[in-house]
Design a protein around this motif. Structure first.
Motif, short mmCIF file in Angstrom:
data_model
loop_
_atom_site.label_atom_id
_atom_site.label_comp_id
_atom_site.label_asym_id
_atom_site.label_seq_id
_atom_site.Cartn_x
_atom_site.Cartn_y
_atom_site.Cartn_z
N ARG A 1 0.82 -1.21 0.00
CA ARG A 1 0.00 0.00 0.00
C ARG A 1 0.85 1.26 0.00
NH1 ARG A 1 -3.25 -0.84 5.32
NH2 ARG A 1 -1.15 -1.51 5.86
N PHE A 2 2.14 1.11 0.27
CA PHE A 2 3.03 2.27 0.41
C PHE A 2 4.03 2.32 -0.75
CE2 PHE A 2 1.69 1.32 4.73
CZ PHE A 2 1.28 2.56 5.17
N THR A 3 4.46 3.53 -1.05
CA THR A 3 5.49 3.76 -2.05
C THR A 3 6.73 4.28 -1.35
OG1 THR A 3 3.83 4.27 -3.72
CG2 THR A 3 6.07 5.03 -4.16
N LEU A 4 7.86 3.76 -1.77
CA LEU A 4 9.14 4.19 -1.23
C LEU A 4 9.77 5.22 -2.16
CD1 LEU A 4 10.70 0.73 -0.31
CD2 LEU A 4 9.62 2.36 1.26
N GLY A 5 10.44 6.19 -1.58
CA GLY A 5 11.34 7.06 -2.31
C GLY A 5 12.73 6.53 -2.04
N ILE A 6 13.49 6.28 -3.10
CA ILE A 6 14.82 5.69 -2.95
C ILE A 6 15.82 6.61 -3.64
CG2 ILE A 6 16.27 3.69 -3.47
CD1 ILE A 6 13.55 2.09 -3.61
N LEU A 7 16.85 6.98 -2.91
CA LEU A 7 17.91 7.83 -3.47
C LEU A 7 18.79 7.00 -4.39
CD1 LEU A 7 18.94 10.80 -3.09
CD2 LEU A 7 20.65 9.83 -1.56
#
Length: 166
Positions: A100-106
């Motif tokens: 259900r969640f989205t990650l922001g990845i550097l």
């Protein structure tokens, strides 16, 4: 301090103090944005996103957590992340622990951008904040800022990871 009524105007002393705080609120973001734009092509908001991701475990955070840290809506954060994605500095991925969640990845180039942009940014912060205050005033500023932030709302604020002290 006694509770004030909504109809009570600010006292002369309160108004004078508020004027200095309001001026600070207006001038500081402008100075931070100007330096980062000139030196790195970033806004202060974008730099904050990159810096928070760079400081996070695995250089990754749920976007909802990042929005809370940035005190912004998911919509505002999403627009900024889209700009950072277009430059190759951030990517999005569904959270494997909870879809259900989205990650922001550097990305590695995002990390390079943080390494490039942070020294001049920290130099400006040091010059306009820390060099202007004594050590005691700096501690007071931290305590006062925390109290005001808590009075505004209970949202969790971003905190830098524990740094090793010499």
């Amino acid at each position: 301090m006694p509770e004030q009524s909504i109809d009570d105007p600010l006292s002369a002393d309160e108004l004078e103090i508020w004027a200095t705080v309001a001026t600070l609120i207006e001038r500081l973001p402008t100075a931070l944005d100007a330096q980062l734009q000139r030196d790195s092509g970033l806004t202060h908001f974008e730099h904050g996103i990159l810096f928070a991701l760079d400081s996070a475990p695995d250089r990754s955070l749920r976007l909802s957590v990042l929005a809370s840290y940035a005190s912004c809506t998911l919509s505002r954060l999403s627009r900024a992340v889209s700009r950072l994605e277009a430059k190759g500095w951030v990517r999005r991925e569904t959270d494997s622990a909870d879809g259900r969640f989205t990650l922001g990845i550097l990305t590695p180039s995002g990390h390079d951008k943080v390494v490039e942009s942070t020294p001049a940014h920290h130099a400006l912060v040091r010059r306009v904040i820390f060099d202007s205050l004594t050590v005691a005033q700096t501690r007071q500023l931290g305590a006062i800022s925390q109290r005001i932030s808590t009075a505004i709302g209970p949202d969790e604020a971003w905190k830098p990871p524990a740094l090793e002290r010499p």
